[in-house]
Design an enzyme around this catalytic site. Structure first.
Site, mmCIF file in Angstrom:
data_model
loop_
_atom_site.group_PDB
_atom_site.id
_atom_site.type_symbol
_atom_site.label_atom_id
_atom_site.label_comp_id
_atom_site.label_asym_id
_atom_site.label_seq_id
_atom_site.Cartn_x
_atom_site.Cartn_y
_atom_site.Cartn_z
ATOM 1 N N ASP A 90 0.861 -1.184 0.000
ATOM 2 C CA ASP A 90 0.000 0.000 0.000
ATOM 3 C C ASP A 90 0.895 1.231 0.000
ATOM 4 O O ASP A 90 1.627 1.488 0.950
ATOM 5 C CB ASP A 90 -0.872 -0.043 1.268
ATOM 6 C CG ASP A 90 -2.109 0.811 1.137
ATOM 7 O OD1 ASP A 90 -2.133 1.681 0.251
ATOM 8 O OD2 ASP A 90 -3.039 0.609 1.939
ATOM 9 N N ASP A 133 -2.517 2.451 -6.317
ATOM 10 C CA ASP A 133 -1.496 2.488 -5.267
ATOM 11 C C ASP A 133 -1.553 1.286 -4.322
ATOM 12 O O ASP A 133 -1.055 1.366 -3.203
ATOM 13 C CB ASP A 133 -1.632 3.786 -4.457
ATOM 14 C CG ASP A 133 -2.935 3.851 -3.690
ATOM 15 O OD1 ASP A 133 -3.819 3.025 -3.956
ATOM 16 O OD2 ASP A 133 -3.063 4.722 -2.825
ATOM 17 N N GLU A 134 -2.123 0.210 -4.760
ATOM 18 C CA GLU A 134 -2.350 -0.895 -3.847
ATOM 19 C C GLU A 134 -2.344 -2.226 -4.574
ATOM 20 O O GLU A 134 -2.927 -2.338 -5.647
ATOM 21 C CB GLU A 134 -3.729 -0.676 -3.207
ATOM 22 C CG GLU A 134 -3.940 -1.350 -1.904
ATOM 23 C CD GLU A 134 -5.396 -1.216 -1.471
ATOM 24 O OE1 GLU A 134 -5.965 -0.128 -1.638
ATOM 25 O OE2 GLU A 134 -5.923 -2.208 -0.985
#
Length: 487
Positions: free
Chosen positions: A31, A146-147
């Site tokens: 993350d 973003d993960e």
DNA sequence: TCTGGGGTCCTAGGACCC
DNA sequence: TCTGGGGTCCTAGGACCC
């Protein structure tokens, strides 16, 4: 409690604790920390260490838009994601408005830097992150820009680092190492932790942005672990420690528990993940539907979902806020523009769509959706606009603050699909509900078909009506890789 | 304070078919 | 003809996530 002497190889095939002799998986959840703000720092050195607010719909000097990401320094001032920029500015004035010589101006020490979102740039940075992830794991699920989840079971293991033995052999042996932050006694460290650190360091080194990583034997625990020590965190939850790790956390920390569910649970006297894990699942089902028992299982550390690649999208949409208006031509122009954009994106991605819908939000926050399905999948921008405008007519007199257009029932048909054949002129589907292919004239657009009739609503709802037959047209949504869950 | 924008999944009721 | 059940599709709304 630590007297157990795990022996490698002691567990024979077939003697697994849960009827499954597969080794415990090693799942990482990666993350990125305040990703947009980190990206901005990557190209603007002067933002280092400063409170940074990245605003969506924000324009320099204005106070419109909402906070997409706030750096941790900005969060110190109370600025949060999804907050209106106007509110963020009240908590953290703009640096540009500071003036040391003006007693009425904000103290520069208590101001922040506001920048508009630049998604193209963030996607370039994300591509570098993904390149690292691709290198580090064969099995990945990219959840968002973003993960991502990685299954790295075949790259590492829960074995203790630096020694023999197998302290984490998948049972609930109390000798298994406890959850750990990055630090901890060397004998408690696992190979998995070392691998996760390697991934984390490579992201920072090669993409230039910081990440938090959670490591656990399943996805939901890894997700919670990555959140547990942000930013720049590395939290390892070995098998056998998952329930213990989760138990003290508030229910809101469980993935899938939002404000509404948190409140519902609270009314049931359930405040922590431990409470949730121990709660009566029938009672949860009564209060929350099928989601309830599932959340309870997750809270108990029980989650056997495989890490599967993200499937193709199921819908495409565009929406935009506007100053609240009842003006018909403004609304129609907005919807036309959104429709054109959605249709363009669908075409770019090579997908057909069978349902066209709109969204109209009336103040204060009354969300209305309307949708209409077509008899077959199409790629037809004019039709998107026509149907969207027709659906909008219901809201001709309404004051709206936001409008949206969506296409769904997507069909990423490859060109070679056209060779499948199997459509029957009779209009029936043989009774098994499965057609191999849409009627060909439904594909390219309204020519030859009756699609334009649908602008004014479904024509005759009779069955087997000529050229538009074929409801389910595909054996399965291949390539979708759906999980049947809420990731 | 006049709350982005892009998604996913679930549920419920009605239509329709067998 | 009456009654009923099972299944699927459609639409609308809601909760949640990033």
């Amino acid at each position: 409690m630590t007297g157990g002497t795990p022996v490698a190889g002691e567990t024979l095939p077939g003697a697994g604790d849960e009827g499954d002799d597969a080794p415990d998986r090693v799942v990482c959840h990666v993350d990125m920390d305040c990703f947009y703000a980190s990206c901005e720092r990557l190209r603007h050195d002067d933002l280092d260490g400063e409170p940074v607010v990245v605003g969506m719909g924000y324009e320099p000097g204005e106070s419109i838009g909402a906070v997409a990401t706030a750096s941790y320094e900005a969060r110190e001032f109370g600025v949060e994601s999804a907050m209106p920029v106007s509110e963020a500015l009240a908590l953290l004035p703009r640096r540009a408005d500071a003036d040391p010589d003006d007693p009425d101006a904000p103290d520069p020490e208590e101001t922040g830097r506001y920048v508009p979102v630049d998604l193209d740039f963030y996607e370039d940075v994300a591509a570098e992150v993904k390149a690292v992830l691709r290198d580090c794991a064969d099995t990945r699920r990219e959840v968002s820009i973003d993960e991502a989840y990685l299954d790295v079971t075949d790259r590492t293991s829960w074995a203790a680092a630096g020694g023999g033995g197998n302290p984490a052999d998948g049972d609930d042996d109390p000798a298994d190492p406890p959850p750990s932050g990055a630090a901890g006694p060397a004998e408690a460290r696992t190979l998995a932790e070392g691998y996760a650190r390697h991934v984390k360091d490579r992201i920072e080194r090669e993409a230039g942005v910081p990440a938090s990583v959670g490591v656990a034997p399943n996805m939901s625990a890894a997700k919670v672990a990555s959140d547990a020590d942000k930013p720049d965190g590395l939290v390892v939850v070995p098998p056998g420690s998952v329930a213990e790790f989760l138990a003290p956390l508030p229910t809101a920390d469980v993935h899938g528990v939002g404000p509404v569910t948190e409140e519902t649970l609270s009314e049931l006297g359930i405040d922590t993940a431990g409470d949730l894990a121990a709660a009566d699942r029938d009672r949860l089902a009564d209060a929350l539907g099928e989601r309830g028992p599932e959340l309870s299982r997750r809270a108990a550390g029980d989650d056997d979902r495989e890490v599967t690649p993200t499937g193709l999208p199921k819908s495409l949409s565009r929406e935009s806020a506007l100053p609240t208006t009842a003006d018909e031509s403004t609304k129609r122009e907005t919807v036309s523009a959104l429709a054109a954009d959605v249709a363009r994106r669908a075409r770019e991605r090579g997908c057909l769509y069978r349902t066209i819908g709109i969204k109209a939000v009336e103040p204060p926050f009354d969300v209305n959706t309307r949708a209409r399905s077509l008899p077959g999948p199409v790629d037809d921008p004019d039709l998107v606009e026509e149907v969207a405008l027709d659906l909008l007519a219901e809201f001709d007199d309404a004051r709206v603050r936001k409008l949206g257009v969506r296409v769904s029932k997507l069909d990423f048909a490859e060109t070679d699909q056209a060779t499948l054949g199997g459509f029957d002129a009779g209009g029936g589907d043989g009774g098994d509900g499965r057609d191999r292919e849409a009627a060909p004239e439904a594909r390219g657009g309204p020519d030859g078909g009756k699609l334009t009739d649908w602008v004014d609503g479904p024509p005759d709802r009779g069955d087997g009506d000529g050229p538009t037959g074929g409801r389910d047209r595909r054996d399965a949504d291949e390539g979708q890789a759906t999980l049947g869950d809420w990731d």
